[in-house]
Design an enzyme around this catalytic site. Sequence first.
Site, PDB file in Angstrom:
ATOM      1  N   LYS A 134       2.702  -8.771  -2.770  1.00 29.33           N
ATOM      2  CA  LYS A 134       1.645  -7.764  -2.597  1.00 29.33           C
ATOM      3  C   LYS A 134       0.420  -8.308  -1.861  1.00 29.33           C
ATOM      4  CE  LYS A 134       0.305  -8.314  -7.470  1.00 29.33           C
ATOM      5  NZ  LYS A 134       1.552  -8.922  -7.944  1.00 29.33           N
ATOM      6  N   THR A 135       0.105  -9.594  -2.060  1.00 29.95           N
ATOM      7  CA  THR A 135      -1.060 -10.160  -1.373  1.00 29.95           C
ATOM      8  C   THR A 135      -0.820 -10.234   0.138  1.00 29.95           C
ATOM      9  OG1 THR A 135      -1.663 -11.461  -3.323  1.00 29.95           O
ATOM     10  CG2 THR A 135      -2.596 -12.156  -1.217  1.00 29.95           C
ATOM     11  N   GLU A 187      -5.390  -4.588  -3.321  1.00 31.21           N
ATOM     12  CA  GLU A 187      -4.237  -5.123  -4.037  1.00 31.21           C
ATOM     13  C   GLU A 187      -4.334  -4.651  -5.478  1.00 31.21           C
ATOM     14  OE1 GLU A 187      -2.483  -9.397  -5.583  1.00 31.21           O
ATOM     15  OE2 GLU A 187      -3.405  -9.312  -3.593  1.00 31.21           O
TER      16      GLU A 187
END
Length: 463
Positions: A117-118, A161
């Site tokens: 996700k980052t 995020e």
Amino acid sequence: MNINKKNRIHIVGIGGIGMSGIAEILHGMGYKVQGSDISKNKNVERLSKKKIKIYLSHHKKNIDQADIIIHSSAIDAKNPEIKEAMKLKIPVLSRSSILSQLIKLKKTIAISGSHGKTTTTTMISSLMTDYNLSPTVINGGIINEFGTNTRLGNGEWIIVEADESDGTFLKLDPNISVVTNIDKEHLDYYGSYSELKKSFKKFISNIPFYGFAVVCLDNPPLKSLVETIKNTNVVTYGTDKKSNIRAFNIRYKKEKTYFDVQINKKNKKNIIKNFCIPMTGKYNVLNALAAISIFVELDLSLLKAKKSLKNFKGVNRRLTLVGSYNAVKLIDDYAHHPTEIENLLSGLKNAYSKSQITVIFQPHRYSRLIPLIKEFSKSFINSDKVFVSNVYSANEKKPNDFDLSRVIKLIAKNSNTNCVHLQNLDIIKNEIKKSKSNDIYIFLGAGNITEWPYQILKDLNEN
């Protein structure tokens, strides 16, 4: 609650990657921000340069002038500043509460998932910034292009995020949700894998009728979950032939990966060849596809997206090249879960098939290592040698029956690799001195292992 700009906001644990981002955004918006943490780090130094006052301790006197307290989920009720705030009836807000208020100011893209996700947040942010959309960004890692994990933009979009570790991502109400994958992570909070999947289903479904969700079909749990979701506009991506946005013809050339993209939507059908990302691994192709999917759905130029991806500068601690010693590469990466490690090493092997890959692995938390010991033991299959350090406990108590030597033996057996206990860093220095040109030493973990390759390289160059 509404926060007046005359109010002084005190952030407890301001040095954390998530809290430092919130501090930077609020400061940029004109709010009076201060905070505290137990020690100085790069995030604290970055904020101090912006004239944000930071106390290097947790003490009740730190909040004398504070009107509002913000804290992360890592800060508990026993913290002296939280206790004093409760005593003085100063409003205390969680990071998720303030984040949910911030995103109401703009159109929101929220990215979640067990892994990736980052990097995916960074890719979307980078592409939209290059497109001159000037998004506000709140990320979980340092974006190399920005030199920070946040940016206050003047455009209509905010990209965040979304942290699933404690369920707080469900407090967000994005216009666009992105889920990269679902894996057995944070079960200490959710209690079971089924509850974790239920939360992701809520996150995907929790978008307005004019929004959409972007999900990866290559992840079997996510693919099964999507089939149960009704009344939500879902855009799928992956190498799966049923994907709306599909990557195929993937080619690996050293630090670069090339792929073609097929768009398969009812009113949009197209093939665009030769996308390139300056990163290794299929998993990074999937991260790029998530960003491409958003561009497709928002009718933004894919040629511009293609150019941006080619020049993508990455995220700190994601395959970060620390430096070289006699042409031996030292790489730092945040990977600390079996799936992340397996994907990363597979990508490295594809890119550097003739190089010897040595892994220095610092296990992170007993609560992660022990339940996933079988999965960890199989995740180093593409390594030539593995050094396992003592566990970075993150303040967890070591179980009485824990035996690190058992972990080492299982890795050696199930990954068919040479695996030994890392006694000290001098061992790695001596190994590097004996290595051949283009061999790779990769340091994996979410703890303080990130400092080791820098120290080793410094010592080698000085001696």
